[in-house]
Design a protein around this motif. Structure first.
Motif, PDB file in Angstrom:
ATOM      1  N   TYR A  81     -13.097 -33.376  57.990  1.00 34.12           N
ATOM      2  CA  TYR A  81     -13.558 -34.666  57.492  1.00 34.12           C
ATOM      3  C   TYR A  81     -14.428 -34.537  56.235  1.00 34.12           C
ATOM      4  O   TYR A  81     -15.050 -35.518  55.813  1.00 34.12           O
ATOM      5  CB  TYR A  81     -14.333 -35.398  58.580  1.00 34.12           C
ATOM      6  CG  TYR A  81     -13.531 -35.643  59.833  1.00 34.12           C
ATOM      7  CD1 TYR A  81     -12.339 -36.367  59.787  1.00 34.12           C
ATOM      8  CD2 TYR A  81     -13.941 -35.143  61.064  1.00 34.12           C
ATOM      9  CE1 TYR A  81     -11.592 -36.593  60.925  1.00 34.12           C
ATOM     10  CE2 TYR A  81     -13.203 -35.365  62.216  1.00 34.12           C
ATOM     11  CZ  TYR A  81     -12.025 -36.092  62.141  1.00 34.12           C
ATOM     12  OH  TYR A  81     -11.280 -36.311  63.285  1.00 34.12           O
ATOM     13  N   ASP A  82     -14.499 -33.363  55.651  1.00 37.93           N
ATOM     14  CA  ASP A  82     -15.272 -33.127  54.434  1.00 37.93           C
ATOM     15  C   ASP A  82     -14.910 -34.193  53.385  1.00 37.93           C
ATOM     16  O   ASP A  82     -13.743 -34.368  53.033  1.00 37.93           O
ATOM     17  CB  ASP A  82     -14.944 -31.727  53.908  1.00 37.93           C
ATOM     18  CG  ASP A  82     -15.770 -31.330  52.699  1.00 37.93           C
ATOM     19  OD1 ASP A  82     -16.429 -32.202  52.096  1.00 37.93           O
ATOM     20  OD2 ASP A  82     -15.734 -30.138  52.337  1.00 37.93           O
ATOM     21  N   LYS A  83     -15.910 -34.902  52.895  1.00 36.06           N
ATOM     22  CA  LYS A  83     -15.648 -35.992  51.953  1.00 36.06           C
ATOM     23  C   LYS A  83     -14.933 -35.510  50.689  1.00 36.06           C
ATOM     24  O   LYS A  83     -14.145 -36.263  50.094  1.00 36.06           O
ATOM     25  CB  LYS A  83     -16.948 -36.700  51.587  1.00 36.06           C
ATOM     26  CG  LYS A  83     -17.567 -37.461  52.748  1.00 36.06           C
ATOM     27  CD  LYS A  83     -18.852 -38.172  52.338  1.00 36.06           C
ATOM     28  CE  LYS A  83     -19.487 -38.887  53.534  1.00 36.06           C
ATOM     29  NZ  LYS A  83     -20.733 -39.596  53.152  1.00 36.06           N
ATOM     30  N   TRP A  86     -10.993 -35.848  51.008  1.00 37.04           N
ATOM     31  CA  TRP A  86     -10.282 -37.130  50.908  1.00 37.04           C
ATOM     32  C   TRP A  86     -10.834 -38.060  49.845  1.00 37.04           C
ATOM     33  O   TRP A  86     -10.111 -38.889  49.298  1.00 37.04           O
ATOM     34  CB  TRP A  86     -10.275 -37.844  52.266  1.00 37.04           C
ATOM     35  CG  TRP A  86     -11.621 -38.013  52.902  1.00 37.04           C
ATOM     36  CD1 TRP A  86     -12.192 -37.206  53.859  1.00 37.04           C
ATOM     37  CD2 TRP A  86     -12.585 -39.034  52.626  1.00 37.04           C
ATOM     38  NE1 TRP A  86     -13.438 -37.666  54.188  1.00 37.04           N
ATOM     39  CE2 TRP A  86     -13.710 -38.785  53.455  1.00 37.04           C
ATOM     40  CE3 TRP A  86     -12.606 -40.143  51.775  1.00 37.04           C
ATOM     41  CZ2 TRP A  86     -14.843 -39.585  53.447  1.00 37.04           C
ATOM     42  CZ3 TRP A  86     -13.745 -40.951  51.758  1.00 37.04           C
ATOM     43  CH2 TRP A  86     -14.841 -40.673  52.591  1.00 37.04           C
ATOM     44  N   ARG A  87     -12.121 -37.933  49.518  1.00 38.98           N
ATOM     45  CA  ARG A  87     -12.714 -38.796  48.491  1.00 38.98           C
ATOM     46  C   ARG A  87     -12.334 -38.338  47.082  1.00 38.98           C
ATOM     47  O   ARG A  87     -11.973 -39.145  46.221  1.00 38.98           O
ATOM     48  CB  ARG A  87     -14.238 -38.808  48.635  1.00 38.98           C
ATOM     49  CG  ARG A  87     -14.961 -39.722  47.640  1.00 38.98           C
ATOM     50  CD  ARG A  87     -16.448 -39.434  47.666  1.00 38.98           C
ATOM     51  NE  ARG A  87     -16.710 -38.035  47.300  1.00 38.98           N
ATOM     52  CZ  ARG A  87     -17.791 -37.352  47.682  1.00 38.98           C
ATOM     53  NH1 ARG A  87     -18.716 -37.929  48.430  1.00 38.98           N
ATOM     54  NH2 ARG A  87     -17.939 -36.093  47.318  1.00 38.98           N
ATOM     55  N   PHE A 180      -9.718 -43.117  55.100  1.00 43.59           N
ATOM     56  CA  PHE A 180     -11.142 -42.985  54.803  1.00 43.59           C
ATOM     57  C   PHE A 180     -11.423 -43.310  53.339  1.00 43.59           C
ATOM     58  O   PHE A 180     -12.454 -43.902  53.011  1.00 43.59           O
ATOM     59  CB  PHE A 180     -11.634 -41.577  55.131  1.00 43.59           C
ATOM     60  CG  PHE A 180     -11.680 -41.275  56.608  1.00 43.59           C
ATOM     61  CD1 PHE A 180     -11.911 -42.273  57.534  1.00 43.59           C
ATOM     62  CD2 PHE A 180     -11.503 -39.979  57.073  1.00 43.59           C
ATOM     63  CE1 PHE A 180     -11.958 -42.000  58.894  1.00 43.59           C
ATOM     64  CE2 PHE A 180     -11.547 -39.697  58.428  1.00 43.59           C
ATOM     65  CZ  PHE A 180     -11.777 -40.702  59.343  1.00 43.59           C
ATOM     66  N   ARG A 181     -10.494 -42.923  52.441  1.00 38.27           N
ATOM     67  CA  ARG A 181     -10.677 -43.255  51.028  1.00 38.27           C
ATOM     68  C   ARG A 181     -10.564 -44.766  50.816  1.00 38.27           C
ATOM     69  O   ARG A 181     -11.299 -45.348  50.007  1.00 38.27           O
ATOM     70  CB  ARG A 181      -9.646 -42.516  50.177  1.00 38.27           C
ATOM     71  CG  ARG A 181      -9.688 -42.858  48.689  1.00 38.27           C
ATOM     72  CD  ARG A 181     -11.058 -42.569  48.071  1.00 38.27           C
ATOM     73  NE  ARG A 181     -11.161 -43.121  46.736  1.00 38.27           N
ATOM     74  CZ  ARG A 181     -10.912 -42.428  45.618  1.00 38.27           C
ATOM     75  NH1 ARG A 181     -10.517 -41.162  45.690  1.00 38.27           N
ATOM     76  NH2 ARG A 181     -11.043 -42.995  44.440  1.00 38.27           N
ATOM     77  N   TYR A 184     -13.798 -46.238  51.843  1.00 38.86           N
ATOM     78  CA  TYR A 184     -14.800 -45.883  50.831  1.00 38.86           C
ATOM     79  C   TYR A 184     -14.705 -46.819  49.632  1.00 38.86           C
ATOM     80  O   TYR A 184     -15.719 -47.358  49.153  1.00 38.86           O
ATOM     81  CB  TYR A 184     -14.584 -44.434  50.416  1.00 38.86           C
ATOM     82  CG  TYR A 184     -15.480 -43.942  49.308  1.00 38.86           C
ATOM     83  CD1 TYR A 184     -16.770 -43.496  49.576  1.00 38.86           C
ATOM     84  CD2 TYR A 184     -15.021 -43.904  47.985  1.00 38.86           C
ATOM     85  CE1 TYR A 184     -17.591 -43.031  48.556  1.00 38.86           C
ATOM     86  CE2 TYR A 184     -15.833 -43.439  46.961  1.00 38.86           C
ATOM     87  CZ  TYR A 184     -17.115 -43.012  47.252  1.00 38.86           C
ATOM     88  OH  TYR A 184     -17.930 -42.557  46.237  1.00 38.86           O
ATOM     89  N   GLU A 189     -18.468 -46.484  53.297  1.00 41.49           N
ATOM     90  CA  GLU A 189     -18.435 -45.018  53.260  1.00 41.49           C
ATOM     91  C   GLU A 189     -18.761 -44.466  54.645  1.00 41.49           C
ATOM     92  O   GLU A 189     -19.796 -44.792  55.224  1.00 41.49           O
ATOM     93  CB  GLU A 189     -19.435 -44.480  52.242  1.00 41.49           C
ATOM     94  CG  GLU A 189     -19.433 -42.962  52.144  1.00 41.49           C
ATOM     95  CD  GLU A 189     -20.334 -42.437  51.040  1.00 41.49           C
ATOM     96  OE1 GLU A 189     -20.402 -41.206  50.870  1.00 41.49           O
ATOM     97  OE2 GLU A 189     -20.974 -43.256  50.358  1.00 41.49           O
ATOM     98  N   ASP A 191     -20.084 -42.060  57.501  1.00 46.52           N
ATOM     99  CA  ASP A 191     -21.285 -41.211  57.512  1.00 46.52           C
ATOM    100  C   ASP A 191     -21.286 -40.245  58.692  1.00 46.52           C
ATOM    101  O   ASP A 191     -21.608 -39.075  58.550  1.00 46.52           O
ATOM    102  CB  ASP A 191     -22.529 -42.096  57.567  1.00 46.52           C
ATOM    103  CG  ASP A 191     -23.810 -41.299  57.652  1.00 46.52           C
ATOM    104  OD1 ASP A 191     -24.239 -40.759  56.609  1.00 46.52           O
ATOM    105  OD2 ASP A 191     -24.388 -41.195  58.764  1.00 46.52           O
TER     106      ASP A 191
END
Length: 263
Positions: A81-83, A86-87, A180-181, A184, A189, A191
């Motif tokens: 799940y590291d941002k 996917w971010r 998730f993106r 966001y 976002e 957390d």
């Protein structure tokens, strides 16, 4: 003396073990082995069923009997799940698992469908909604090649996702960075999250959908995803073929005596 079907099953199992038949490869059609003198149709069928019961192969109508991958995928924990995945990139969670496992992947191995529905009881409870409230359900089936590995259905409040790619009815992933993106970009976002897993007997529909061998259990996952202020923005239910994943977690050990927060 062992019955002929057992002798055939043992011989085929040894060939699979030795790599004569590789993961994803189809075994000969039953009629081919019958014509080769390996026994009657009933004998070959019984041998194939024995291989399936051992978890060595899967059988499906119209496809045949296929050798299963024997090395399970890593289902990594926190790092999937590291941002940054996917971010800033396009490494959605199932792809993160494949990368960690050193396995190939195609984005098309995750398919999805979306619909607006009345929230099942656990979904309503997770989101703090009244029974029967409307939610969007984004259901995915994930495969490795032609072999299904798991399903995952994410449930969202309409006010969080209305007008976003998450509710686009077009089949396929939700776009770059996945769900998730999308959240966001919509101002939600993620957390922190809570995951609960447990094993159970699969339903008949799950056996068919995941192409499970006789006797294999499934691992059910419940994932609740929160923003920093504690708002639930996703509740997901996943059903995983038990033998296709090794669940792996790495985390810092807490020390509550130092005032560290525990989850």
């Amino acid at each position: 003396m062992a019955p002929k079907w057992r002798e055939l099953a043992d011989r085929l199992a040894e060939q699979i073990k030795n790599g004569d038949y590789t993961p994803g490869q189809l075994l000969p059609q039953i009629r081919e082995l019958v014509e080769a003198g390996e026994g009657s149709k009933a004998t070959v069928h019984a041998a194939y069923k024995a291989l399936e019961a051992k978890g060595l192969v899967t059988s499906s109508r119209g496809v045949g009997t296929m050798v299963r991958a024997q090395t399970p995928l890593k289902r990594i924990g926190i790092s999937r799940y590291d941002k940054a995945k996917w971010r800033d990139a396009d490494e959605v969670a199932f792809i993160a698992d494949r990368v960690a496992s050193g396995r190939a992947y195609q984005r098309g191995e995750q398919t999805q469908s979306v619909n607006l529905m009345r929230a099942p009881a656990p979904v309503a409870e997770a989101h703090g909604l009244p029974a029967g409230a409307q939610v969007y359900a984004r259901a995915r089936l994930v495969k490795e090649g032609e072999q299904p590995t798991h399903t995952l259905t994410s449930y969202y409040r309409p006010e969080h996702v209305e007008g976003t790619r998450i509710v686009d009815p077009t089949p396929g992933p939700a776009g770059r960075g996945g769900g998730f993106r999308v959240l966001y970009d919509a101002g939600y976002e993620i957390d922190h999250m809570k995951e609960r897993i447990f094993a159970r007997v699969p339903t008949a529909d799950e056996v068919k959908l995941l192409k499970l061998p006789t006797g294999e259990p499934v691992v059910e996952l419940h994932r609740t995803t929160y923003t920093a202020d504690g708002t639930v923005v996703e509740f997901a239910i996943g059903v995983h073929a038990a033998s296709r994943f090794a669940w792996e977690y790495e985390f810092k050990v807490p020390d509550s005596a130092e005032g560290g927060e525990q989850q």
